[in-house]
Design an enzyme around this catalytic site. Structure first.
Site: not given
Length: 372
Positions: A175-177, A268
């Site tokens: 995932g991105c996080y 992000e």
């Protein structure tokens, strides 16, 4: 040069799918032969995303209309939502006559040629990231529909798992996080420099991270000139980060993590608060990260006290990191920035695909960040 690999992108009408297509369209070793979308089926991708209108691409089709057996695919990049993804990927392997899951997912030794004739899948959903079926059911509210695949998939963080990625038919893209957090933290956990029981991650993401479907909370008046936390105390990326940090620590890990939605399209930023292990300093943490990523093409530890910012990585597959001393004794602050749609999704999938097929890892990903 060898014949181009035939690639399908599932879920091409979403932000992540479209960014994946944009990157693959310039990839010298790839031919995009299938693009799927449910609500937009029957349209050209350029009608859905006008900035892609000049590319020679197949029209969007329904998933149900894909003839897997006759498509002669080399790779599938799956940008579907969780639940939908596990069903499609499970059916795909069976439809292409690879029904013995132990055989398709791993070989004894890394060998790109060992998968000749085998479709390789890179899944961008959360469906194959968690190795524990019970954990998946707890966090996603239903039993996994392809449990054998779930346990055999490789967690495809390239900087961490290159050999395993090269040696698998199913890559679970992070995932991105978790991508930003794990790049920042794993070398420090490996080195025993931080207390894994005292990690707090303050994360912020652009609105594209919430997907392209129509949702009231993503309307301009809801997100413009505002910032808010969401999924406070229980975000679905938490078990993924804890799983990977726990592997490095050799024991279970619990973290603090709070994501925030900020009024920007993409990007992000994670500010991570850690407690130092006895005898270690913030500068020692920075030295460890420098050493860990000295040869990495997509991870940069910034000099001096330069703070990572989303503008440094926008539109690129880059991650920028830095470490700062906290005013509180025995503590440090680690900051990471990525583009959630590229290094946090489509770009990282292309990077893993390059590894799978034995190409230079940077192929198709050398574009510099966009600014302003």
């Amino acid at each position: 040069m060898s014949q181009k690999k035939r690639v399908a992108v599932l879920g091409a009408s979403g932000y992540t799918g479209a960014e994946t297509v944009r990157l693959l369209a310039a990839h010298p070793h790839v031919e995009i032969v299938i693009l799927t979308a449910e609500r937009k089926a029957g349209q050209a991708l350029g009608a859905v995303f006008p900035h892609l209108a000049g590319l020679a691409l197949p029209d969007l089709i329904h998933l149900d209309d894909v003839e897997w057996h006759g498509a002669e695919l080399d790779a599938v990049i799956c940008a579907l939502p969780h639940v939908a993804s596990q069903e499609v990927v499970g059916a795909l392997f069976h439809a292409t006559e690879h029904t013995v899951l132990d055989d398709i997912v791993g070989l004894a030794e890394p060998s790109p040629t060992g998968f000749e004739g085998q479709v390789r899948v890179l899944d961008l959903s959360a469906d194959f990231r968690l190795t524990d079926a019970a954990a998946y059911e707890e966090w996603y509210g239903r039993p996994h529909q392809a449990p054998k695949l779930q346990t055999r998939a490789v967690y495809a963080l390239p900087e961490r798992n290159r050999a395993a990625i090269r040696n698998t038919a199913l890559a679970a893209m992070p995932g991105c996080y978790p991508t930003a957090a794990l790049l920042a933290l794993l070398p420090l956990v490996d080195a025993g420099q931080i207390d894994v029981d005292d990690i707090a991650i303050d994360a912020k993401s652009g609105v594209s991270g919430a997907g392209r479907s129509l949702k009231e909370q993503n309307l301009y008046c809801e997100v413009g000139e505002a910032m808010h936390p969401y999924a406070v105390g229980r975000h679905r990326h938490m078990p993924e980060m804890e799983q990977e940090l726990g592997k490095a620590a050799g024991r279970p890990v619990r973290i603090g993590f709070t994501p925030h939605l900020v009024p920007m399209n993409r990007g992000e930023l994670e500010t991570i608060y850690v407690r130092l292990s006895p005898g270690h300093t913030a500068e020692a943490l920075k030295d460890t990260l420098r050493a860990a990523y000295a040869e990495e093409p997509f991870v940069t530890v910034l000099p001096g006290d330069l703070a990572p910012a989303t503008r440094m990585v926008r539109g690129s597959n880059q991650c920028v990191l830095n470490v700062f001393e906290d005013r509180r004794a025995g503590r440090a602050i680690v900051v990471a920035a990525i583009d959630n749609l590229i290094k946090g999704a489509g770009g990282q999938a292309v990077q893993a695909m390059n590894i799978m097929f034995g190409w230079d890892e940077t192929t198709g990903l050398t574009q510099a960040p966009l600014f302003p």
